[in-house]
Design an enzyme around this catalytic site. Sequence first.
Site, PDB file in Angstrom:
ATOM      1  N   ASP A 225       0.828  -1.207   0.000  1.00 44.41           N
ATOM      2  CA  ASP A 225       0.000   0.000   0.000  1.00 44.41           C
ATOM      3  C   ASP A 225       0.861   1.255   0.000  1.00 44.41           C
ATOM      4  O   ASP A 225       2.081   1.201   0.227  1.00 44.41           O
ATOM      5  CB  ASP A 225      -0.941  -0.020   1.210  1.00 44.41           C
ATOM      6  CG  ASP A 225      -2.328   0.520   0.880  1.00 44.41           C
ATOM      7  OD1 ASP A 225      -2.452   1.334  -0.060  1.00 44.41           O
ATOM      8  OD2 ASP A 225      -3.297   0.134   1.559  1.00 44.41           O
TER       9      ASP A 225
ATOM     10  N   ASP B 197     -10.253   1.455  -3.931  1.00 45.99           N
ATOM     11  CA  ASP B 197     -10.781   1.073  -2.620  1.00 45.99           C
ATOM     12  C   ASP B 197     -12.299   0.986  -2.636  1.00 45.99           C
ATOM     13  O   ASP B 197     -12.900   0.469  -1.690  1.00 45.99           O
ATOM     14  CB  ASP B 197     -10.349   2.092  -1.561  1.00 45.99           C
ATOM     15  CG  ASP B 197      -8.931   1.855  -1.070  1.00 45.99           C
ATOM     16  OD1 ASP B 197      -8.399   0.756  -1.306  1.00 45.99           O
ATOM     17  OD2 ASP B 197      -8.353   2.766  -0.451  1.00 45.99           O
TER      18      ASP B 197
END
Length: 746
Positions: free
Chosen positions: A475, A541
């Site tokens: 990430d 996301d």
Amino acid sequence: MSAHEIPADHPVLAPRPGATHRLHLTASGVSVVLDVTDGRAPTIAHWGAAPGELGEAGLDAVCESAVDVVPQNAVDVPVRIGIIPQQSDGWIGRPGLSGSRPDGSGWNPRLITESIALGGTPITAAHIESGAATVRFVLTDALLGLALRLEVELLPSGLLRMRTTLTNTAKTPYSLAELTLTVPVPADAEELLDFAGRWAKERTPQRSAFTVGTHLRENRRGRTGPDSAHVLHAGRPGLGFRHGEAWAVHTAFSGNHRHLAEQINTGRRILGGGELLLPGELHLAPGAEYAGPWLYASYGEGLDAVASRFHRHLRSRPQHVDTRRPVTLNVWEAVYFDHDLDRLKDLAERAAALGVERFVLDDGWFGSRRDDTSGLGDWVVSDDVWPDGLGPLIDHVRGLGMEFGLWFEPEMVNEDSDVARAHPEWIMASSPERMPLESRHQQVLNLSVPAAFAHVRDQMMAILDRYEIGYLKWDHNRDLLEASTSQTGRAAVHEQTLAAYALMDELKAAHPGLEIESCSSGGARVDLEVLEHTDRVWVSDCIDPLDRQQMNRWTSQLIPLELMGSHIASGRSHTTGRLHTLAFRGLSALFGHLGIEWDLARATAAELEELREWIALYKERRELMFTGELVRVDRGSSPLWMYGVVAPDQAEALFALAAVGRSSESQHERLRFPGLDPRARYLLRPLLIGERPTGLALPPWWQRAAAEGGLALPGAVLTTSGLAAPLIDPEQGVLFSLTRLPDPAA
């Protein structure tokens, strides 16, 4: 020696007045004509549809037609637009190479061609025709002390790519401001298409007119960005998926970068791109060099053809992923930071029973990381949450027949962490006294500092050495603001980006078979260079299936489905709050690398059974989806979107019809299935999994197909005439399976 290097003893082609060297490269229906005249910098005289063999006369005609007739009040020689445009050639637009010496001189380069090689063979003939090939140029400006190696490669897919290395050959430093490569596009490419977006709504298409001036997309986030241009196209007005010539570029770099389209008042148009360098970031000492990123360029008739060249190139790489992409369960939306061994073991058991093949533990397993305010950067298993380490969970997951994956955010740090307290100088900042604004309670760890790089690498290696981990979710949850080395104040985005690539490469080299996912606040690091070091991207996301219809549709303009993380989430979206049926969630996630992001303990027995069906369908069709040709159907303004994948031999296909809105008309345009063989016959079968879509009203052909187990139709009917469309409510969808029938005459 890498492909980017040219040996010092490379034969030199001395430029001389009147000397011409013209090369015609062709592959997969695309031609590139390169022209070097009078030893000047190389230009692209033609890039587009392949005209066939040109011969000497044809090459001369193409190159001469690419040169402007000298107008009044212009320079007295014809202007050629170089791959690296420069004022010294008469170009009045944005220069390709900008920089200067400490005294302000050296800003106006006049690069000439010193040598040319086709593959590894020096060019001596004036006219050369070749297939897919690499041409390497050495350019110099002896007066200003600059040398540049330029590589132009036409790949077998018909994809064109170019990159450069600039060397400072003078005795004084050279500060590089910009190095941008360009390709020409014709005057009737009057429309631009690129992308915008934001977190949880990445890759939103936008169109505009191609007019005089510069359409400049600069990204200063220190990562590719949710609003990146992605792919910048120029094309015929009304450009669609299956019609209209299109020329497109993509800058393959995960840090600051630019894309541009420019037209000057002569009507000449270019597309280009390169790395965006911050002030003083590239300060080349004598003998130092800068290697720029690849600029990829794709031409085709329609957007699908442009996308197909990118896809075929990626699939041709030796390190490309296997088509048996494992069904993945990521635990983030199931448990967030609530890591409990018994709960996670139960989730793993439920996932394995459905056919899940990979289990990924997300954020919260390390240090003091019980929420997003602390612990980031301390890559040590938390004794508080995991007193016996990760072994009990990993052993359980692997015992169920699944691979185990783990979340990291290696480039980031909380100020409330052991590493930040011990080494505040490792945080990117303009000075030790002035920290950048926090984002998600975190700062950026400066991996261009060797000690910081070694610290992160060693902590990650220790985890990978101790446990059986086959997958990293990597990430990157904030933009790089004021991204400097704090001790010097110098910008460091360039070095940080290269360090991230190097860290990925070291981990994979030490652990063969390790896969890495590029996740950056979802879809904020999606580019072709990060995919040289990773194995898939997390599209967004946002797993809301309606928004994912748009984001998957356009992410695939650059990368194939097998590299796109596409998950089925719980019924109510965690990012939009919308409710959707499992049937629509499953259909929207199917065309990608399938996964689940859902607390399965909250799912009903009926939902689990339907989820099992979606997983089974994915496993049955993943070979088709990850080897076939992507097809997106032009349907005007219809809210019924249609897309699919056709096998390379056209023997089978899978299409989806998704209602993304409501129409002002009561009927819809017919359904057509492009990409099939019009001479063949196909068995068409509608597929409905789970709950029947609401508002579904069936045309007669569908009713016959349902009653007879499929409908045999000529390919020409399916591709050209089409079939009546069903009526269906918004945010619902159906699938169509097509199988080629044996030829009765065979």
